[in-house]
Design a protein around this motif. Structure first.
Motif, PDB file in Angstrom:
ATOM      1  N   GLY A 256       0.966   4.410  -4.786  1.00 48.49           N
ATOM      2  CA  GLY A 256       2.259   4.991  -5.126  1.00 48.49           C
ATOM      3  C   GLY A 256       3.355   4.504  -4.202  1.00 48.49           C
ATOM      4  N   LEU A 257       3.048   4.391  -2.913  1.00 54.19           N
ATOM      5  CA  LEU A 257       4.033   3.919  -1.941  1.00 54.19           C
ATOM      6  C   LEU A 257       4.408   2.462  -2.211  1.00 54.19           C
ATOM      7  CD1 LEU A 257       5.441   4.998   0.708  1.00 54.19           C
ATOM      8  CD2 LEU A 257       3.709   3.665   1.932  1.00 54.19           C
ATOM      9  N   ILE A 258       3.421   1.624  -2.467  1.00 51.22           N
ATOM     10  CA  ILE A 258       3.697   0.215  -2.761  1.00 51.22           C
ATOM     11  C   ILE A 258       4.554   0.098  -4.018  1.00 51.22           C
ATOM     12  CG2 ILE A 258       2.667  -2.003  -3.371  1.00 51.22           C
ATOM     13  CD1 ILE A 258       0.159  -1.096  -1.783  1.00 51.22           C
ATOM     14  N   ALA A 259       4.175   0.811  -5.060  1.00 50.30           N
ATOM     15  CA  ALA A 259       4.890   0.712  -6.335  1.00 50.30           C
ATOM     16  C   ALA A 259       6.349   1.140  -6.202  1.00 50.30           C
ATOM     17  CB  ALA A 259       4.187   1.547  -7.393  1.00 50.30           C
ATOM     18  N   LYS A 260       6.608   2.083  -5.304  1.00 49.57           N
ATOM     19  CA  LYS A 260       7.981   2.576  -5.152  1.00 49.57           C
ATOM     20  C   LYS A 260       8.865   1.642  -4.335  1.00 49.57           C
ATOM     21  CE  LYS A 260      10.723   6.606  -3.821  1.00 49.57           C
ATOM     22  NZ  LYS A 260      10.698   8.035  -3.427  1.00 49.57           N
ATOM     23  N   TYR A 261       8.309   1.010  -3.285  1.00 50.36           N
ATOM     24  CA  TYR A 261       9.173   0.318  -2.331  1.00 50.36           C
ATOM     25  C   TYR A 261       8.970  -1.194  -2.255  1.00 50.36           C
ATOM     26  CZ  TYR A 261      10.311   4.968  -0.595  1.00 50.36           C
ATOM     27  OH  TYR A 261      10.734   6.269  -0.489  1.00 50.36           O
TER      28      TYR A 261
ATOM     29  N   ASP B 249      -8.345   2.922 -12.541  1.00 50.92           N
ATOM     30  CA  ASP B 249      -7.457   3.901 -13.186  1.00 50.92           C
ATOM     31  C   ASP B 249      -6.302   4.283 -12.274  1.00 50.92           C
ATOM     32  OD1 ASP B 249      -9.180   3.882 -15.371  1.00 50.92           O
ATOM     33  OD2 ASP B 249     -10.347   5.582 -14.617  1.00 50.92           O
ATOM     34  N   VAL B 250      -6.589   4.446 -10.974  1.00 56.46           N
ATOM     35  CA  VAL B 250      -5.527   4.787 -10.022  1.00 56.46           C
ATOM     36  C   VAL B 250      -4.488   3.673  -9.982  1.00 56.46           C
ATOM     37  CG1 VAL B 250      -4.982   5.176  -7.591  1.00 56.46           C
ATOM     38  CG2 VAL B 250      -6.988   6.276  -8.607  1.00 56.46           C
ATOM     39  N   LEU B 251      -4.948   2.431  -9.876  1.00 51.33           N
ATOM     40  CA  LEU B 251      -4.008   1.316  -9.802  1.00 51.33           C
ATOM     41  C   LEU B 251      -3.219   1.167 -11.106  1.00 51.33           C
ATOM     42  CD1 LEU B 251      -6.203  -1.251  -7.862  1.00 51.33           C
ATOM     43  CD2 LEU B 251      -4.180  -0.073  -7.019  1.00 51.33           C
ATOM     44  N   ARG B 252      -3.852   1.420 -12.223  1.00 56.07           N
ATOM     45  CA  ARG B 252      -3.132   1.296 -13.505  1.00 56.07           C
ATOM     46  C   ARG B 252      -2.056   2.366 -13.662  1.00 56.07           C
ATOM     47  NH1 ARG B 252      -8.500  -0.088 -15.849  1.00 56.07           N
ATOM     48  NH2 ARG B 252      -8.434  -2.332 -16.346  1.00 56.07           N
TER      49      ARG B 252
ATOM     50  N   ARG C  92       5.376   0.237 -11.119  1.00 53.75           N
ATOM     51  CA  ARG C  92       6.148   1.208 -11.897  1.00 53.75           C
ATOM     52  C   ARG C  92       5.809   2.608 -11.388  1.00 53.75           C
ATOM     53  NH1 ARG C  92       2.517   0.510 -17.434  1.00 53.75           N
ATOM     54  NH2 ARG C  92       0.643   1.519 -16.597  1.00 53.75           N
ATOM     55  N   GLY C  93       6.791   3.494 -11.463  1.00 58.53           N
ATOM     56  CA  GLY C  93       6.544   4.916 -11.213  1.00 58.53           C
ATOM     57  C   GLY C  93       5.954   5.253  -9.872  1.00 58.53           C
ATOM     58  N   GLY C  94       6.436   4.613  -8.800  1.00 62.81           N
ATOM     59  CA  GLY C  94       5.880   4.893  -7.496  1.00 62.81           C
ATOM     60  C   GLY C  94       6.334   6.234  -6.927  1.00 62.81           C
TER      61      GLY C  94
END
Length: 368
Positions: free
Chosen positions: A124-129, A151-154, A178-180
């Motif tokens: 989630g942190l990577i996807a956001k920033y 599933d978590v990564l998707r 997306r959606g981080g």
């Protein structure tokens, strides 16, 4: 020139002939990410979950600085020691698991954590920033991987590719973030106690049965002004419970894990005792002076990474012995098959069994 993997050590973590500082998953991650790392601009490569420095130092050997986060303070110190031995000090920045670690990163090398909650926090942190073009190379030993990791990564990435297996290792390659989100601790109610935990902390936001057994039996009176230590504190439930039951004692809690220390701080704050519960990330009790603790409570870990090794607990016993005041007590709960009593007698002092059930033993060891 090939990177000198054989020169890497685990020190100051436990070293033994059957324990390694670099494995096939590290090598596969480096091989599959090599082209992406070469294409990245300076300071666009991030390493998360490096055990002892193989990923960080091999990446930095390409000539670019590397940002790195390791949850274990032992891992941080091993990385620093290996860097110094190889003349590579200063080629990386050790950072907490926050936005600045991954901001605008284009390549992330991730050793997959065994906890899905920890992976959720990281992804989630990577996807956001991270940069929109980021590629995440997430690898591990196949025996420690699960389909649920995909599933978590998707949830956070629009594309996920899976590498072929090599030497019982595999890499998941995620792209199109997306959606981080920022990591947030989970919170649960355990009796009248609010318990908080970030991903990867032992027992999560709950009370494991060994710690419950310890708390049920730790009934000694504690004098006003005493220093109580919650060693290997995890989510902080032991130290916070003792602080609530004994409102005139001071509590020092420590854990080698950054996520555990953050969780214990959150648990102390959620229960209104953060003014009396000091929580730090530490290797054992290295920051605590000799002979100052009246009571130490310990549910010792017995895993170092994925390996089981008794010397991990023995190091904590020795630290407790040094920190205990005269006639101070170490209360320990342990899986009965581990047979820690002889080590406690040798390293701490006279030890008696307080309670035992089908799985756990609680002992109290008194310093001389």
């Amino acid at each position: 020139m090939e990177f000198p993997f054989d020169a890497l050590r685990r020190w100051p973590d436990v070293e033994a002939p059957d324990l390694v500082a670099v494995d096939a998953a590290d090598r596969l991650l480096l091989d599959l990410s090599q082209e992406a790392r070469r294409e990245a601009a300076p300071d666009e490569v991030v390493v998360i979950g490096d055990a002892y420095g193989a990923l960080t130092l091999a990446s930095a050997a390409d000539g670019e600085p590397v940002r790195v986060h390791q949850d274990s303070l032992l891992g941080e110190r091993a990385l620093a020691a290996n860097a110094e031995a190889l003349g590579m000090s200063g080629v990386f920045r050790s950072m907490p698991l926050t936005a600045e670690l991954v901001r605008d990163a284009r390549v992330v090398l991730l050793r997959l954590p065994r906890s899905l909650d920890a992976l959720d926090d990281i992804a989630g942190l990577i996807a956001k920033y991270a940069h929109p073009s980021v590629r995440v190379f997430a690898g591990g030993r196949i025996k420690h991987m699960a389909l649920a990791m995909n599933d978590v990564l998707r949830r956070f990435f629009g594309r996920l590719d899976v590498s072929a297996a090599r030497q019982k290792s595999r890499v998941l390659i995620a792209a199109e973030p997306r959606g981080g989100r920022d990591p947030e601790p989970k919170r649960a109610q355990v009796g009248d106690l609010a318990v908080c935990a970030f991903g990867g902390v032992f027992a999560g936001a709950g009370l494991d049965i060994g710690t419950r057994f310890l708390l049920d039996t730790l009934s000694r009176p504690i004098r006003d002004g005493a220093l109580v230590v919650d060693l290997a504190c995890g989510n902080g439930i032991v130290g916070v419970t003792l602080a609530r039951h004994h409102p005139r004692v001071r509590v020092h809690a420590s854990d080698v894990s950054a996520a555990a220390a953050a969780s214990a701080r959150a648990t102390a704050a959620a229960n209104g005792v953060d003014d009396r519960v000091e929580v730090i990330q530490d290797v054992g009790l290295s920051s605590v002076p000799d002979g100052v603790a009246d009571v130490i409570a310990l549910n010792p870990p017995f895993h170092t990474g994925a390996a089981v090794h008794e010397r991990l607990a023995h190091g904590l016993f020795a630290d407790a012995a040094r920190v205990l005041a005269p006639d101070g007590e170490l209360w320990t709960v342990w899986n009965s098959h581990l047979r820690h009593r002889s080590a406690l007698e040798r390293l701490v002092g006279p030890t008696r069994q307080v309670a035992r059930n089908s799985k756990f033993t609680v002992t109290v060891s008194r310093s001389g």
